[in-house]
Design a protein around this motif. Structure first.
Motif, PDB file in Angstrom:
ATOM      1  N   ASP A 159      73.711  27.342 -11.883  1.00 28.68           N
ATOM      2  CA  ASP A 159      73.923  27.833 -10.523  1.00 28.68           C
ATOM      3  C   ASP A 159      74.827  26.886  -9.728  1.00 28.68           C
ATOM      4  OD1 ASP A 159      72.346  30.036 -11.016  1.00 28.68           O
ATOM      5  OD2 ASP A 159      70.555  29.213 -10.044  1.00 28.68           O
ATOM      6  N   LEU A 160      74.703  25.594  -9.996  1.00 31.09           N
ATOM      7  CA  LEU A 160      75.575  24.606  -9.353  1.00 31.09           C
ATOM      8  C   LEU A 160      76.951  24.577 -10.014  1.00 31.09           C
ATOM      9  CD1 LEU A 160      73.034  21.668  -8.997  1.00 31.09           C
ATOM     10  CD2 LEU A 160      73.972  23.032  -7.127  1.00 31.09           C
ATOM     11  N   ALA A 161      76.960  24.492 -11.331  1.00 34.62           N
ATOM     12  CA  ALA A 161      78.226  24.308 -12.046  1.00 34.62           C
ATOM     13  C   ALA A 161      79.162  25.500 -11.882  1.00 34.62           C
ATOM     14  CB  ALA A 161      77.949  24.061 -13.523  1.00 34.62           C
ATOM     15  N   GLU A 162      78.601  26.700 -11.807  1.00 34.38           N
ATOM     16  CA  GLU A 162      79.442  27.893 -11.763  1.00 34.38           C
ATOM     17  C   GLU A 162      80.181  28.073 -10.451  1.00 34.38           C
ATOM     18  OE1 GLU A 162      76.915  30.546 -15.019  1.00 34.38           O
ATOM     19  OE2 GLU A 162      76.623  30.890 -12.867  1.00 34.38           O
ATOM     20  N   GLU A 167      86.203  23.728 -16.619  1.00 33.39           N
ATOM     21  CA  GLU A 167      86.792  22.486 -17.113  1.00 33.39           C
ATOM     22  C   GLU A 167      86.521  21.308 -16.177  1.00 33.39           C
ATOM     23  OE1 GLU A 167      90.071  24.618 -14.799  1.00 33.39           O
ATOM     24  OE2 GLU A 167      88.456  25.160 -16.197  1.00 33.39           O
ATOM     25  N   ARG A 168      86.014  21.583 -14.993  1.00 31.78           N
ATOM     26  CA  ARG A 168      85.714  20.507 -14.044  1.00 31.78           C
ATOM     27  C   ARG A 168      84.230  20.143 -14.006  1.00 31.78           C
ATOM     28  NH1 ARG A 168      89.472  20.514  -8.650  1.00 31.78           N
ATOM     29  NH2 ARG A 168      91.495  20.627  -9.727  1.00 31.78           N
ATOM     30  N   ARG A 190      74.589  31.904 -21.479  1.00 26.92           N
ATOM     31  CA  ARG A 190      75.308  31.953 -20.199  1.00 26.92           C
ATOM     32  C   ARG A 190      76.192  30.730 -20.014  1.00 26.92           C
ATOM     33  NH1 ARG A 190      72.011  31.174 -14.520  1.00 26.92           N
ATOM     34  NH2 ARG A 190      73.827  30.658 -13.186  1.00 26.92           N
ATOM     35  N   ALA A 191      75.728  29.590 -20.482  1.00 25.55           N
ATOM     36  CA  ALA A 191      76.491  28.349 -20.295  1.00 25.55           C
ATOM     37  C   ALA A 191      77.821  28.401 -21.034  1.00 25.55           C
ATOM     38  CB  ALA A 191      75.662  27.158 -20.770  1.00 25.55           C
TER      39      ALA A 191
END
Length: 273
Positions: A159-162, A167-168, A190-191
């Protein structure tokens, strides 16, 4: 199968070894990767450590750790995380593992604390990208939510990374912290390409006092490593597989014996039969 080509040993697994001993031991054992920690690297010297690993032909698979981004005074945390990014770049690793931090003193607001992490990622991600480093958000078992990591599941990490390009900002799949979650299979799928690190340790009970040093040697506990390997492999992940075990019994033993046992357990309990 006895292929160790993707095996990485995190420095904390054989904490009793110095950096030169770690490098020499991995070369002797045919282990091509190492995960490093900031404090011993800083003590040894970042550039010196980078040269040591490079000269030994070892790949630095990750640097632990950045993070602790939930406090009220953000500026020092951001400055320290920028230093961590610089250290990762100097060591030649593209993966800086982030442990988000626990609840601020006096707070009970988990959602608000996670939003602080998101705000910090927005500031740090461009800086890291400019230096070829991806931020890897690591969820920790819920028992650490109050004091170490308000991100407890892979779903919360995603939820945070998306909110950022893959690539970041990526995520860490650590078997010790995530094995129990019945949503894990779906969250690993999902990841996908966001998996920046795949870390292994077993879950054994009873946990020791303080719980932090309760990670078990591969095969000593209840984690189904082969199933998790298959789930991660199905996403297309082909990166290093890093064994990260905090265990005082392992630290009391001869380091070469521990490393040989890690390699043997990796072959026997993780690689497909």
């Amino acid at each position: 199968m006895s292929d160790l080509s993707r095996l990485s040993v995190n420095q904390e697994t054989i904490r009793q070894w110095s950096l030169p001993e770690l490098a020499e031991g991995c070369v002797t054992a045919g282990v091509p990767g190492v995960g490093l920690w900031r404090a011993p690297v800083q003590e040894y010297g970042v550039e010196r450590a980078a040269r040591l690993m490079r000269d030994a032909g070892l790949t630095v698979t990750s640097l632990c750790r950045g993070g602790f981004l939930t406090g009220d005074d953000r500026a020092p945390a951001l400055a320290d995380n920028r230093r961590a990014v610089d250290e990762a770049a100097a060591l030649g690793t593209a993966t800086l593992v982030l442990v988000s931090g626990g609840l601020p003193p006096g707070s009970r607001d988990l959602h608000g604390a996670r939003e602080r992490v998101a705000e910090a990622l927005a500031e740090l991600a461009p800086y890291a990208a400019d230096r070829g480093v991806r931020l890897a958000v690591e969820p920790l078992h819920p028992m650490f939510a109050s004091d170490r990591c308000v991100v407890s599941t892979l779903g919360q990490a995603l939820d945070l990374a998306e909110r950022f390009p893959a690539e970041r900002v990526g995520v860490v799949v650590d078997t010790y912290h995530l094995w129990w979650d019945d949503r894990l299979a779906g969250d690993i799928a999902r990841a996908g390409s966001r998996i920046a690190a795949f870390q292994l340790a077993d879950w054994i009970t009873p946990l020791p006092a303080g719980v932090l040093l309760g990670r078990g040697q591969l095969g000593d506990g209840v984690v189904d490593f082969r199933r998790l390997w298959e789930l991660v492999e199905a996403t297309g992940y082909a990166g290093p597989v890093e064994v990260e075990i905090f265990n005082e019994d392992l630290w009391s033993r001869d380091g070469a014996d521990v490393l040989a046992e890690v390699a043997d357990r990796y072959v026997g309990h993780v690689l497909p039969a």
